[in-house]
Design a protein around this motif. Structure first.
Motif, PDB file in Angstrom:
ATOM      1  N   MET A 234       0.828  -1.203   0.000  1.00  0.00           N
ATOM      2  CA  MET A 234       0.000   0.000   0.000  1.00  0.00           C
ATOM      3  C   MET A 234       0.865   1.256   0.000  1.00  0.00           C
ATOM      4  SD  MET A 234      -3.399  -0.866   2.312  1.00  0.00           S
ATOM      5  CE  MET A 234      -2.516  -1.064   3.862  1.00  0.00           C
TER       6      MET A 234
ATOM      7  N   TYR B  50      -0.804   4.695  -0.760  1.00  0.00           N
ATOM      8  CA  TYR B  50      -1.866   4.653   0.248  1.00  0.00           C
ATOM      9  C   TYR B  50      -1.219   4.825   1.619  1.00  0.00           C
ATOM     10  CZ  TYR B  50      -4.950   3.098  -3.470  1.00  0.00           C
ATOM     11  OH  TYR B  50      -5.688   3.027  -4.626  1.00  0.00           O
TER      12      TYR B  50
ATOM     13  N   VAL C 164      -8.070   1.872  -0.352  1.00  0.00           N
ATOM     14  CA  VAL C 164      -7.909   0.959  -1.491  1.00  0.00           C
ATOM     15  C   VAL C 164      -9.268   0.434  -1.945  1.00  0.00           C
ATOM     16  CG1 VAL C 164      -6.992  -1.294  -2.207  1.00  0.00           C
ATOM     17  CG2 VAL C 164      -5.553   0.275  -0.878  1.00  0.00           C
TER      18      VAL C 164
ATOM     19  N   ILE D 252      -4.871  -5.945  -4.019  1.00  0.00           N
ATOM     20  CA  ILE D 252      -3.531  -5.655  -3.489  1.00  0.00           C
ATOM     21  C   ILE D 252      -2.460  -6.297  -4.357  1.00  0.00           C
ATOM     22  CG2 ILE D 252      -1.962  -6.094  -1.552  1.00  0.00           C
ATOM     23  CD1 ILE D 252      -3.960  -3.879  -0.966  1.00  0.00           C
TER      24      ILE D 252
END
Length: 322
Positions: free
Chosen positions: A154, A159, A179, A199
């Motif tokens: 991430m 993120y 996400v 992911i």
């Protein structure tokens, strides 16, 4: 008597010295064993992690600067010089992790820096081997290598959360929710099969801004995107105005900020930065997956601390709400 007394005195002196040395050795051993995690630094560790402060230079400063960037604490760059920018990043980290905020990188600060960088290994992305590993259900309270892999992926793709420490805390859940929002998944902050599938192929999302530096508030996806020089730097989970209190679309600039809790008629705003009348981006303890505010853009308190510490939203910064 004359010959016995000196011998007795000498023997007594040696005994006292032996006992003192033994006691000192025992105390030192006890301290090393019992306090090693609370600030007693082994010589090898001290050699690679010296005390750093404003004006320090060298390879240890470079290591610190690199790890600060990996952990999301922005500064001017990895130049080996402990200047005001590096000191500011250290202070932001200390503030976020409830350390003494003095801008000096000592043993306790080094311990956090190393933990956030993945046990001192730096901040690389996940490898092919890691990607092919197990995908357990992860949620608040989860710990371990799968959490670290999730966190690294991430952060590598913009993120934001507080660091790759292997602990699924509040900011990790917020990043997962961001996400999920960007990719149209259920917004629960839990990393299950559908979220893992995203992911594993995650990319840095794009804002609408293609040049310049802007804070974008995406009402449809309920995220805040910080675009720096036309490229997405960070994405934060947000909750904007609910029905009857919709956050107005438009282009604005940050014109006022309050570096503390700001109490108003509609509630308490943590470190708000106002961009449209009484509407601000601010920290909050509640950032659900849906619009719930009175018009502001809520983010986590930790995220707001980072926004302040990193200089992402100074007075005059452009804001685009769409």
């Amino acid at each position: 008597m004359n010959t016995h007394q000196p011998r007795h005195a000498a023997g007594t002196t040696r005994g006292v010295l032996d006992r003192r040395l033994l006691m000192r050795g025992s105390v030192a051993a006890a301290l090393a064993a019992g306090l090693g995690g609370v600030g007693v630094v082994a010589p090898a560790h001290a050699a690679t992690h010296p005390l750093l402060r404003l004006g320090s230079r060298g390879t240890a400063v470079r290591e610190l600067q690199r790890k600060l960037l990996d952990a999301g604490y922005e500064h001017m760059g990895v130049d080996g010089i402990y200047g005001p920018s590096t000191r500011g990043a250290v202070m932001a980290l200390q503030r976020d992790h409830r350390l003494v905020v003095d801008g000096i990188c000592g043993p306790n600060t080094w311990a956090v820096v190393d933990r956030l960088a993945g046990s001192g290994g730096g901040g690389g992305g996940e490898t092919a081997t890691e990607s092919s590993g197990s995908h357990p259900l992860l949620r608040s309270g989860s710990r371990g290598s799968a959490v670290t892999r999730l966190q690294r992926t991430m952060r590598a793709n913009g993120y934001w959360h507080t660091g790759n420490d292997g602990v699924y805390g509040h900011t990790t859940a917020q990043a997962v929710m961001a996400v999920q929002k960007v990719h149209g998944l259920a917004r629960d902050g839990v990393c299950g099969p559908n979220t893992w599938a995203v992911i594993d192929r995650l990319n840095r999302p794009r804002g609408r801004t293609t040049s310049g530096t802007v804070m974008e508030v995406d009402l449809g996806r309920q995220v805040v995107i910080f675009v720096v020089s036309g490229r997405t730097r960070w994405v934060l989970n947000t909750s904007t105005g609910k029905s009857g209190w919709r956050t107005p679309r438009g282009r604005y600039r940050i014109f006022r900020q309050v570096n503390r809790m700001d109490y108003g008629p509609l509630g308490a705003l943590w470190r708000p930065k106002y961009f449209n009348g009484g509407i601000a981006i601010h920290g909050s303890g509640s950032i659900p997956g849906y619009p719930a505010s009175h018009g502001c853009a809520r983010v986590s308190n930790a995220a707001m601390n980072y926004v302040w510490g990193s200089g992402l939203a100074p007075i005059g910064r452009r804001v685009w709400v769409y």
